[in-house]
Design a protein around this motif. Structure first.
Motif, mmCIF file in Angstrom:
data_model
loop_
_atom_site.group_PDB
_atom_site.id
_atom_site.type_symbol
_atom_site.label_atom_id
_atom_site.label_comp_id
_atom_site.label_asym_id
_atom_site.label_seq_id
_atom_site.Cartn_x
_atom_site.Cartn_y
_atom_site.Cartn_z
ATOM 1 N N MET A 139 -59.483 10.665 33.898
ATOM 2 C CA MET A 139 -59.922 9.454 34.180
ATOM 3 C C MET A 139 -60.739 8.922 35.614
ATOM 4 S SD MET A 139 -60.185 6.437 32.565
ATOM 5 C CE MET A 139 -59.356 7.208 31.049
ATOM 6 N N ARG A 165 -57.471 5.341 40.503
ATOM 7 C CA ARG A 165 -56.237 5.928 40.636
ATOM 8 C C ARG A 165 -55.560 5.316 40.010
ATOM 9 N NH1 ARG A 165 -56.935 10.075 44.359
ATOM 10 N NH2 ARG A 165 -58.910 10.061 45.622
ATOM 11 N N GLU A 215 -55.584 5.778 36.303
ATOM 12 C CA GLU A 215 -55.204 7.009 35.957
ATOM 13 C C GLU A 215 -53.525 7.283 35.762
ATOM 14 O OE1 GLU A 215 -56.899 10.021 35.549
ATOM 15 O OE2 GLU A 215 -54.827 11.300 35.147
#
Length: 281
Positions: free
Chosen positions: A99, A252, A255
């Motif tokens: 991702m 992040r 994800e």
């Protein structure tokens, strides 16, 4: 693409860049980009973002494009990323980190390209501007909205965190408290309130939207393009020193949030047209 006198222009690739979900044309120095999936609220798929990026990057390379006008076909501007297309059945579960790489190459690259564009840009917004669709509009220099438009951040209601610059753009435009109303509570903000908050710059009757946005884009295209670009760069430098860090942090956390059960429930509820029942996992 040709110049008004019929001569070929540099950066001509921006003209005629099309796909089934996006149309691009250059007239009078304005790159007019139309999101053209009205049956899906103009939700953006990966290929649509690719077409947009090609057109914008070609425009940024120089040539006859002196302003950009971004608009949506039909009742809505853009309902965000296409979750149905992105979560098609039968695919393998992506590996950890996929991702982050995908966002960097698509949605995040699109928002940053719009933000850094050396020519001024206008978003003409009617109906819904949600999630990525909202961020694409806010990354433009000017947002002209119909009085019936509404702006929202549906991420939390889908069970994952915001991406594509939402946590960067909203606090800077409307303040932390109002940003949290949208990002955490999912508040839907109608155009008059969005104008009052400072989220957008202009509201017009819906039947005047195309004319108002088109006239603004033409005005900008007729202006001092280099000065516009330099002014944009100065404003952005003072406000956006941490944009790459913000985008990286969003990627992040997205994800991580996509690994939770609440994300799966959010997608199931979205596809089933029902309210999600989150478990906090």
């Amino acid at each position: 693409m040709t110049t008004p006198d019929g001569a070929a222009a540099d950066g001509a690739a921006a003209d005629g860049v099309t796909a089934d979900g996006v149309r691009c044309e250059v007239t009078g120095g304005v790159l007019r980009v139309t999101l053209a999936r009205p049956d899906r609220a103009n939700a953006l798929r990966g290929q649509d973002m690719g077409v947009l990026l090609r057109a914008l990057e070609d425009a940024a390379a120089g040539g006859a494009v002196r302003a950009v006008l971004l608009r949506g076909e039909g009742r809505n501007f853009c309902g965000g990323a296409d979750l149905v297309a992105a979560n098609a059945q039968g695919g393998e579960r992506p590996p950890l980190g996929a991702m982050i790489r995908n966002l960097s190459a698509t949605a995040h690259r699109l928002v940053r390209t719009l933000w850094d564009l050396p020519v001024p840009s206008v978003a003409a917004v009617q109906g819904r501007a949600a999630g990525l669709g909202l961020h694409v509009a806010l990354a433009c220099d000017f947002v002209v909205a119909a009085d019936t438009a509404a702006f929202s951040e549906p991420f939390a209601q889908r069970g994952f965190t915001a991406d594509s610059g939402g946590t960067f753009l909203l606090p800077r435009l409307i303040g932390v408290a109002r940003a949290k109303q949208m990002l955490i509570r999912g508040a839907v903000v109608p155009a008059p309130r969005a104008l009052e908050w400072g989220l957008i710059g202009e509201v017009v009757p819906v039947d005047e939207l195309a004319t108002a946005a088109g006239e603004l884009a033409a005005e900008l295209a007729a202006g001092p393009t280099l000065v516009h670009g330099l002014t944009k760069a100065l404003v952005s430098e003072h406000l956006t020193a941490d944009l790459p860090r913000a985008l990286d942090a969003e990627a992040r956390t997205v994800e991580l949030s996509l690994r939770g059960e609440d994300f799966k429930e959010g997608v199931r509820a979205f596809l089933g047209r029902r309210a999600p029942v989150f478990t906090g996992r």
